[in-house]
Design a protein around this motif. Structure first.
Motif, PDB file in Angstrom:
ATOM      1  N   ALA A 256       0.830  -1.208   0.000  1.00  0.00           N
ATOM      2  CA  ALA A 256       0.000   0.000   0.000  1.00  0.00           C
ATOM      3  C   ALA A 256       0.862   1.254   0.000  1.00  0.00           C
ATOM      4  CB  ALA A 256      -0.938  -0.013   1.205  1.00  0.00           C
ATOM      5  N   ALA A 257       1.957   1.229   0.793  1.00  0.00           N
ATOM      6  CA  ALA A 257       2.846   2.391   0.856  1.00  0.00           C
ATOM      7  C   ALA A 257       3.540   2.627  -0.480  1.00  0.00           C
ATOM      8  CB  ALA A 257       3.878   2.200   1.962  1.00  0.00           C
ATOM      9  N   ALA A 258       3.948   1.521  -1.122  1.00  0.00           N
ATOM     10  CA  ALA A 258       4.663   1.650  -2.392  1.00  0.00           C
ATOM     11  C   ALA A 258       3.801   2.269  -3.475  1.00  0.00           C
ATOM     12  CB  ALA A 258       5.170   0.283  -2.841  1.00  0.00           C
ATOM     13  N   SER A 259       2.497   2.110  -3.353  1.00  0.00           N
ATOM     14  CA  SER A 259       1.587   2.676  -4.356  1.00  0.00           C
ATOM     15  C   SER A 259       1.118   4.081  -3.985  1.00  0.00           C
ATOM     16  CB  SER A 259       0.365   1.758  -4.531  1.00  0.00           C
ATOM     17  OG  SER A 259      -0.368   1.662  -3.314  1.00  0.00           O
ATOM     18  N   THR A 260       1.580   4.598  -2.857  1.00  0.00           N
ATOM     19  CA  THR A 260       1.186   5.930  -2.399  1.00  0.00           C
ATOM     20  C   THR A 260       2.144   6.967  -2.969  1.00  0.00           C
ATOM     21  OG1 THR A 260       0.354   4.991  -0.335  1.00  0.00           O
ATOM     22  CG2 THR A 260       0.737   7.363  -0.375  1.00  0.00           C
ATOM     23  N   PRO A 261       1.635   7.985  -3.667  1.00  0.00           N
ATOM     24  CA  PRO A 261       2.526   9.006  -4.238  1.00  0.00           C
ATOM     25  C   PRO A 261       3.437   9.655  -3.198  1.00  0.00           C
ATOM     26  CG  PRO A 261       0.331   9.221  -5.161  1.00  0.00           C
ATOM     27  CD  PRO A 261       0.231   8.201  -4.066  1.00  0.00           C
TER      28      PRO A 261
ATOM     29  N   VAL B 163      14.663  14.488  11.437  1.00  0.00           N
ATOM     30  CA  VAL B 163      13.882  15.638  10.988  1.00  0.00           C
ATOM     31  C   VAL B 163      12.872  15.217   9.923  1.00  0.00           C
ATOM     32  CG1 VAL B 163      14.005  17.941   9.972  1.00  0.00           C
ATOM     33  CG2 VAL B 163      15.789  17.189  11.556  1.00  0.00           C
ATOM     34  N   ALA B 164      13.235  14.237   9.094  1.00  0.00           N
ATOM     35  CA  ALA B 164      12.311  13.758   8.069  1.00  0.00           C
ATOM     36  C   ALA B 164      11.074  13.118   8.706  1.00  0.00           C
ATOM     37  CB  ALA B 164      13.009  12.755   7.146  1.00  0.00           C
ATOM     38  N   LEU B 165      11.274  12.320   9.766  1.00  0.00           N
ATOM     39  CA  LEU B 165      10.143  11.723  10.470  1.00  0.00           C
ATOM     40  C   LEU B 165       9.285  12.791  11.126  1.00  0.00           C
ATOM     41  CD1 LEU B 165      11.818   8.606  12.141  1.00  0.00           C
ATOM     42  CD2 LEU B 165      10.131   8.587  10.293  1.00  0.00           C
ATOM     43  N   LEU B 166       9.938  13.828  11.658  1.00  0.00           N
ATOM     44  CA  LEU B 166       9.197  14.936  12.258  1.00  0.00           C
ATOM     45  C   LEU B 166       8.326  15.629  11.225  1.00  0.00           C
ATOM     46  CD1 LEU B 166       8.532  17.046  14.435  1.00  0.00           C
ATOM     47  CD2 LEU B 166      10.688  18.198  13.847  1.00  0.00           C
TER      48      LEU B 166
ATOM     49  N   ASP C 172       1.802   7.217   7.709  1.00  0.00           N
ATOM     50  CA  ASP C 172       2.557   5.968   7.875  1.00  0.00           C
ATOM     51  C   ASP C 172       3.309   5.595   6.605  1.00  0.00           C
ATOM     52  OD1 ASP C 172       1.852   5.698  10.464  1.00  0.00           O
ATOM     53  OD2 ASP C 172       0.382   4.090  10.169  1.00  0.00           O
ATOM     54  N   ALA C 173       2.707   5.858   5.446  1.00  0.00           N
ATOM     55  CA  ALA C 173       3.379   5.555   4.179  1.00  0.00           C
ATOM     56  C   ALA C 173       4.647   6.394   4.033  1.00  0.00           C
ATOM     57  CB  ALA C 173       2.434   5.803   3.008  1.00  0.00           C
ATOM     58  N   ALA C 174       4.546   7.677   4.382  1.00  0.00           N
ATOM     59  CA  ALA C 174       5.718   8.555   4.281  1.00  0.00           C
ATOM     60  C   ALA C 174       6.784   8.152   5.284  1.00  0.00           C
ATOM     61  CB  ALA C 174       5.300  10.009   4.500  1.00  0.00           C
TER      62      ALA C 174
ATOM     63  N   ALA D 115       8.556   5.168   4.032  1.00  0.00           N
ATOM     64  CA  ALA D 115       9.461   5.559   2.950  1.00  0.00           C
ATOM     65  C   ALA D 115      10.715   6.238   3.498  1.00  0.00           C
ATOM     66  CB  ALA D 115       8.742   6.483   1.973  1.00  0.00           C
ATOM     67  N   VAL D 116      10.570   7.001   4.577  1.00  0.00           N
ATOM     68  CA  VAL D 116      11.740   7.621   5.210  1.00  0.00           C
ATOM     69  C   VAL D 116      12.696   6.536   5.705  1.00  0.00           C
ATOM     70  CG1 VAL D 116      12.527   8.930   7.218  1.00  0.00           C
ATOM     71  CG2 VAL D 116      10.619   9.782   5.864  1.00  0.00           C
ATOM     72  N   LEU D 117      12.138   5.527   6.364  1.00  0.00           N
ATOM     73  CA  LEU D 117      12.972   4.447   6.897  1.00  0.00           C
ATOM     74  C   LEU D 117      13.663   3.666   5.780  1.00  0.00           C
ATOM     75  CD1 LEU D 117      10.553   3.086   9.663  1.00  0.00           C
ATOM     76  CD2 LEU D 117      12.474   4.654   9.939  1.00  0.00           C
TER      77      LEU D 117
END
Length: 410
Positions: A299-304, A358-361, A375-377, A380-382
């Protein structure tokens, strides 16, 4: 014939050398603890006890009368990260007054590299989110570099590389943090209350006056002032972590008469263990707990939003850093240090793609609470940060071997 052209990656000044030594001494441990916090969060959030993780994160504590009835996750984001940004502010002050950022001839390069390293991943994110379902508001997520992880990777995998490259990465990451702070203040503040913001800035100003008076600068005076500035900043609608940066920037960075070390250096030594050993790992514990089961990953991989974050970190970040540096060398009289090659710059540019803290923030601030994009973002950060770290580590190891072969007599 003497070459008088400015050097792009110069040898560190004494002030920068001290800053670099401090960072290398402490950030490696901080990066390990940050990773431990993230791993625990991921394991917990994907275990049979994931409901207890969600319940703990949403547990509300604090006085409602002061608008501080926050969840534990919010306390980690708004409260503990203020300590992290206080250390960033102290480090920035030292670099501006007695480090690489003191000299325009050397500061301009990491500044432009940091700008390129933020602008290009932001552009990559926006392009990825032009498709249906895209959410452009998260453009700043892949623009951040995690200084702890970046320096730790360089320390472990970049042994034998010229010290100028290490200083370049450290300065770039510090400037990146500063730009990230400005982005958070300008674009991720909510419901701005100018009166309360003015009171917050007044508290910072009083702190700045008191911290310069040895007779008044006692912990039992400064700590309440700092907490007051943080509380007012939080109530104003500006993200509370900005208070930490502003307080750090007010601390004197040069030794006073009769002193052997500056107050900023002393405070940084005092607060860095709290930041690296407690504040940031606990933040990671509450921020990195996202579902990574096959369905969630699909699901995350298909999220823009996730696509933009991943491509921004792995492609946009190194591209922005390298292109900005190349343009400076090509279009001006600046040059690379004689000990460096473009392979070194490319290798360290991938390390710049490690986002994390900072990206997670910013990911948490970019989307409405409970949004699937959050959660998708974060996922992707991780994944993007780990990918950039792996590529950067491999390239740095190869460059270290190349420099070692060059230094070995035939």
């Amino acid at each position: 014939m003497t070459d008088h052209r400015p050097v792009v990656l110069d040898e560190p000044s004494p002030g920068s050398r001290r800053n670099l030594a401090d960072t290398l001494r402490s950030e490696r441990t901080g990066a390990i603890l940050l990773l431990v916090g993230a791993v625990i969060a991921l394991a917990w959030a994907n275990s049979p006890w994931k409901d207890t993780y969600a319940s703990l994160s949403s547990l509300t504590v604090g006085p409602a009368a002061l608008h501080l009835d926050l969840t534990l996750a919010q306390w980690a984001t708004d409260g503990l990260l203020a300590i992290f940004f206080l250390v960033v502010g102290l480090e920035l002050k030292r670099e501006i007054v007695d480090g690489q950022l003191r000299k325009p001839s050397t500061a301009i390069v990491p500044i432009l590299a940091a700008v390129g390293g933020m602008a290009v991943p932001a552009l990559v994110y926006v392009l990825a989110n032009l498709q249906p379902g895209g959410e452009a508001h998260g453009w700043a997520i892949p623009a951040a570099t995690d200084i702890a992880f970046a320096v730790a990777i360089l320390t472990v995998c970049g042994r034998g590389l010229p010290s100028a490259l290490r200083v370049f990465l450290l300065t770039l990451a510090v400037v990146d943090d500063l730009l990230g702070i400005i982005v958070i203040a300008l674009f991720y503040s909510d419901g701005l209350d100018l009166l309360v913001l003015g009171l917050a800035l007044l508290a910072v100003a009083v702190f700045a006056v008191v911290v310069r008076r040895p007779a008044l600068a006692r912990w039992w005076v400064l700590l309440p002032l700092g907490v007051l500035a943080w509380g007012l900043m939080h109530a104003s609608g500006v993200h509370a972590t900005i208070a930490g940066v502003l307080l750090g920037l007010t601390v004197p960075a040069l030794p006073r008469a009769g002193e052997h070390e500056a107050l900023a250096e002393r405070y940084e030594h005092l607060w860095r263990p709290v930041s690296a050993g407690f504040a940031v790992p606990v933040f990671a514990l509450f921020a990195a707990g996202v579902a990574l089961d096959p369905a969630a990953i699909s699901a995350a991989a298909s999220t823009p939003a996730a696509q933009g974050v991943f491509l921004g970190l792995v492609v946009g970040k190194p591209l922005g850093i390298v292109v900005a540096t190349w343009l400076l060398v090509t279009l001006t009289k600046a040059r690379l240090d004689a000990s460096l090659g473009w392979g070194d710059v490319i290798a360290v540019s991938f390390v710049g793609g490690i986002g994390f803290t900072v990206a997670l923030l910013i990911a948490a601030l970019s989307f409405p609470a409970g949004s699937p994009s959050t959660d998708a973002a974060k996922a992707a950060v991780l994944v993007g940060s780990l990918t950039a770290a792996a590529i950067g580590a491999l390239l740095l190891s190869l460059r270290s071997r190349a420099h070692a072969r060059r230094a070995t007599p035939a």
